[in-house]
Each structure stands twice: as structure tokens, then as C-alpha cells.
Design a protein around this motif. Structure first.
Motif, mmCIF file in Angstrom:
data_model
loop_
_atom_site.group_PDB
_atom_site.id
_atom_site.type_symbol
_atom_site.label_atom_id
_atom_site.label_comp_id
_atom_site.label_asym_id
_atom_site.label_seq_id
_atom_site.Cartn_x
_atom_site.Cartn_y
_atom_site.Cartn_z
ATOM 1 N N VAL A 96 49.818 17.996 42.028
ATOM 2 C CA VAL A 96 50.891 18.104 41.035
ATOM 3 C C VAL A 96 52.141 17.378 41.528
ATOM 4 C CG1 VAL A 96 52.418 19.688 39.790
ATOM 5 C CG2 VAL A 96 49.997 20.254 40.071
ATOM 6 N N VAL A 97 52.478 17.565 42.786
ATOM 7 C CA VAL A 97 53.652 16.893 43.354
ATOM 8 C C VAL A 97 53.461 15.376 43.316
ATOM 9 C CG1 VAL A 97 54.939 16.515 45.509
ATOM 10 C CG2 VAL A 97 54.435 18.843 44.745
ATOM 11 N N ALA A 98 52.252 14.921 43.590
ATOM 12 C CA ALA A 98 51.977 13.479 43.517
ATOM 13 C C ALA A 98 52.165 12.958 42.091
ATOM 14 C CB ALA A 98 50.563 13.189 44.014
ATOM 15 N N LEU A 99 51.722 13.731 41.097
ATOM 16 C CA LEU A 99 51.914 13.328 39.695
ATOM 17 C C LEU A 99 53.400 13.259 39.338
ATOM 18 C CD1 LEU A 99 49.098 15.487 38.028
ATOM 19 C CD2 LEU A 99 49.123 12.978 38.261
ATOM 20 N N LEU A 100 54.166 14.243 39.787
ATOM 21 C CA LEU A 100 55.610 14.245 39.525
ATOM 22 C C LEU A 100 56.292 13.058 40.221
ATOM 23 C CD1 LEU A 100 56.274 18.063 39.921
ATOM 24 C CD2 LEU A 100 56.444 16.749 37.794
#
Length: 135
Positions: free
Chosen positions: A85-89
Motif C-alpha cells: 500500500v505504501v508503495a502504491l501511495l
């Protein structure tokens, strides 16, 4: 190890050991400069693995683990999920690791993911990402 994964792993590790919501751990780590210290150590010792950083956190906060062996899987699942999720953000908003983690951990969704009883740690990263986007 990628910085985003390192930050998330350290936050989720401590959250797991102390049974404290991950968003509160992130805030505490940020306010006490533990995250800065972790990133600085990573720059100086990029070859070190997560166990090194977990030991470093253990030493700083002198924590004791009383968590049950079975719960360790939840920590691993949350770490993998939150890292995605952090990578997507980070990708969408062109954020550095620390800022992408901040965006995640300051969301209402992060609070739900960090609580085992909600079962959110079992959702897909794209579902969690969509929830954060909808906030």
C-alpha cells in the motif's frame, strides 16, 4: 532493503510486539526521531537486514515480547500488505519513503488494518489503497 519496506517493517514489528496500533507507533517513532535514526543507519549500513533494525529498536526502547507465537503471522501479513500500500501511495503521489509511510499511517484505514480483530490485514493491497483514497 527498500526504505519503505524498512520503515513499515519496523513499525509493524513494534506494533506486533507491544500490541499497539501501528498508526500510534509510527507517530511515536516519528516524534522521537527513531525513524530518522533507522534511515540514517540504513544509509550507513545498507547491507543490514530487518533483524538488525529490530534489535536496534529493541535496544532503544528496551522492550520485552510477550506476544504469542501464533500472532507472528499477522505481523508478517500486515507488513507485506502495508508495504504494498505504501508503495502504491509513493508511486501515485511521487513521495519519498517517509512521506508515503506518513500518508498511510495517518489515515483512518491504517487504524483498521493494525487491529487484528478487524481482519483488514487479510485484504488485498488495492482494497486498502482504495479505502485510503476514499477518505
Amino acid at each position: 532493503m527498500e526504505q519503505k519496506v524498512l520503515i513499515v517493517s519496523c513499525v509493524e514489528y513494534y506494533s506486533f510486539l507491544k500490541n499497539i496500533p501501528a498508526d500510534k507507533v509510527f507517530l511515536s517513532f516519528r516524534q522521537t526521531s527513531i525513524l530518522d535514526m533507522i534511515l540514517e543507519s540504513h544509509r550507513n549500513f545498507p547491507e543490514m537486514d530487518l533483524e538488525f533494525y529490530a534489535g536496534m529498536i529493541d535496544g532503544i526502547v528496551a522492550m520485552e515480547s510477550d506476544a504469542e507465537e501464533n500472532d507472528y503471522a499477522h505481523y508478517k501479513e500486515r507488513t507485506a500488505l502495508v508495504s504494498e500500500v505504501v508503495a502504491l501511495l509513493a508511486k501515485k503521489y511521487a513521495l519519498e519513503a517517509l512521506e508515503a509511510c506518513r500518508k498511510y499511517y495517518e489515515s483512518q484505514t491504517a487504524k483498521l488494518v493494525s487491529e487484528d480483530k478487524t481482519g483488514y490485514y487479510q485484504k488485498m493491497a488495492v482494497e486498502i489503497y482504495a479505502m485510503i483514497e476514499a477518505e
